[in-house]
Motif scaffolding. Sequence first.
Motif, PDB file in Angstrom:
ATOM      1  N   LYS A  24       5.199  -7.859   2.125  1.00 41.24           N
ATOM      2  CA  LYS A  24       5.117  -7.934   3.589  1.00 41.24           C
ATOM      3  C   LYS A  24       3.665  -8.058   4.051  1.00 41.24           C
ATOM      4  N   ALA A  25       2.766  -7.347   3.376  1.00 44.45           N
ATOM      5  CA  ALA A  25       1.354  -7.406   3.750  1.00 44.45           C
ATOM      6  C   ALA A  25       0.764  -8.787   3.484  1.00 44.45           C
ATOM      7  N   SER A  26       1.333  -9.519   2.539  1.00 44.21           N
ATOM      8  CA  SER A  26       0.812 -10.847   2.211  1.00 44.21           C
ATOM      9  C   SER A  26       0.992 -11.843   3.354  1.00 44.21           C
ATOM     10  N   GLU A  27       1.936 -11.567   4.268  1.00 39.20           N
ATOM     11  CA  GLU A  27       2.193 -12.487   5.369  1.00 39.20           C
ATOM     12  C   GLU A  27       1.002 -12.583   6.317  1.00 39.20           C
ATOM     13  N   THR A  28       0.220 -11.518   6.398  1.00 39.92           N
ATOM     14  CA  THR A  28      -0.989 -11.541   7.222  1.00 39.92           C
ATOM     15  C   THR A  28      -2.250 -11.304   6.388  1.00 39.92           C
ATOM     16  N   LEU A  29      -2.115 -11.414   5.090  1.00 40.91           N
ATOM     17  CA  LEU A  29      -3.236 -11.261   4.152  1.00 40.91           C
ATOM     18  C   LEU A  29      -3.983  -9.946   4.338  1.00 40.91           C
ATOM     19  N   LYS A  30      -3.209  -8.874   4.479  1.00 44.37           N
ATOM     20  CA  LYS A  30      -3.815  -7.551   4.581  1.00 44.37           C
ATOM     21  C   LYS A  30      -4.322  -7.096   3.218  1.00 44.37           C
ATOM     22  N   ARG A  31      -5.361  -6.315   3.236  1.00 45.32           N
ATOM     23  CA  ARG A  31      -5.803  -5.660   2.009  1.00 45.32           C
ATOM     24  C   ARG A  31      -4.860  -4.497   1.732  1.00 45.32           C
ATOM     25  N   VAL A  32      -4.490  -4.343   0.477  1.00 41.17           N
ATOM     26  CA  VAL A  32      -3.515  -3.326   0.078  1.00 41.17           C
ATOM     27  C   VAL A  32      -4.031  -2.571  -1.141  1.00 41.17           C
ATOM     28  N   THR A  33      -3.856  -1.254  -1.157  1.00 38.73           N
ATOM     29  CA  THR A  33      -4.048  -0.461  -2.369  1.00 38.73           C
ATOM     30  C   THR A  33      -2.785   0.355  -2.597  1.00 38.73           C
ATOM     31  N   LEU A  34      -2.399   0.457  -3.854  1.00 40.45           N
ATOM     32  CA  LEU A  34      -1.123   1.075  -4.198  1.00 40.45           C
ATOM     33  C   LEU A  34      -1.308   2.083  -5.332  1.00 40.45           C
ATOM     34  N   GLU A  35      -0.792   3.276  -5.129  1.00 40.45           N
ATOM     35  CA  GLU A  35      -0.744   4.284  -6.189  1.00 40.45           C
ATOM     36  C   GLU A  35       0.732   4.567  -6.405  1.00 40.45           C
ATOM     37  N   LEU A  36       1.277   4.038  -7.508  1.00 41.19           N
ATOM     38  CA  LEU A  36       2.724   3.969  -7.678  1.00 41.19           C
ATOM     39  C   LEU A  36       3.216   4.837  -8.842  1.00 41.19           C
TER      40      LEU A  36
END
Length: 276
Positions: A24-36
Amino acid sequence: MEHPGVDKVAFTGETSTGKDIMAKASETLKRVTLELGGKSPNIVFEDADLESAVVGSVFGIYYNTGQSCEARSRLFVHESIYDEFVEKFVEKTKQLKLGDPLNKETHVGAIISAGQLETIHSYVDLAKKEGARVAFGGQRPEGGEFEKGHWYQPTVLVDVTNDMRVAQEEIFGPVVVIMKFSDEKEVIQQANDSIYGLAAAVWTQNHSRAHRITEQLKAGIVMVNNPISTFPGLPFGGYKQSGFGRELALESLDLYTETKSVLSYVGTKPMNPFGI
């Protein structure tokens, strides 16, 4: 996360949710960090201090009732000490006290929800169908104080192979799988044979071996002869499907800032690159 006014998304949680957030974040090219998620390996070599390795490994899986992303839930033990280690591990596990987490004598609390309790027990049932054996636990505790709430015994599964679902999928509960290995090459291959790469632990008194193993493990943090996975100032985060980005350290600031270059001319004459 889809709103154009949001510049950055940081998420801690389950891997499939992280994938959805990233999409979903890719649609507006947001920066994302994930701790999964994680399925962290815990490796005990034949020269380890056995007492330290046992009690450290018990803590590594059962603290926070196993509901920790970096819980060391895959336990690899050298074949020469496997039987002795399992015996001592089960003995220590039996000493854990379940109950109110506000009680200082409590070691293991309740499961977060009824649904998660069912998920945990379904994995134990699946393990038995796959050929594993329950060395301890595998059911709800009995007694009046456990009639309310979502309780599950600290559980030890043995006769496990690394290709079983219980050795590959995150259970997120107080369940450990114990497997044996024969040499370094084999255990490194098995430890890295996972979609996850959050944490790992190594128990050995040979520091050359410790450096050699930690270099090859695909994990964001590796503990050597200790069960503590975080320390203020040390970056925390994962490889592979355990996410990306680092928390708890100076490196985290880079994830929330942008670099801006500014070129400002303060001379008295006009700049005339064309010379016209």
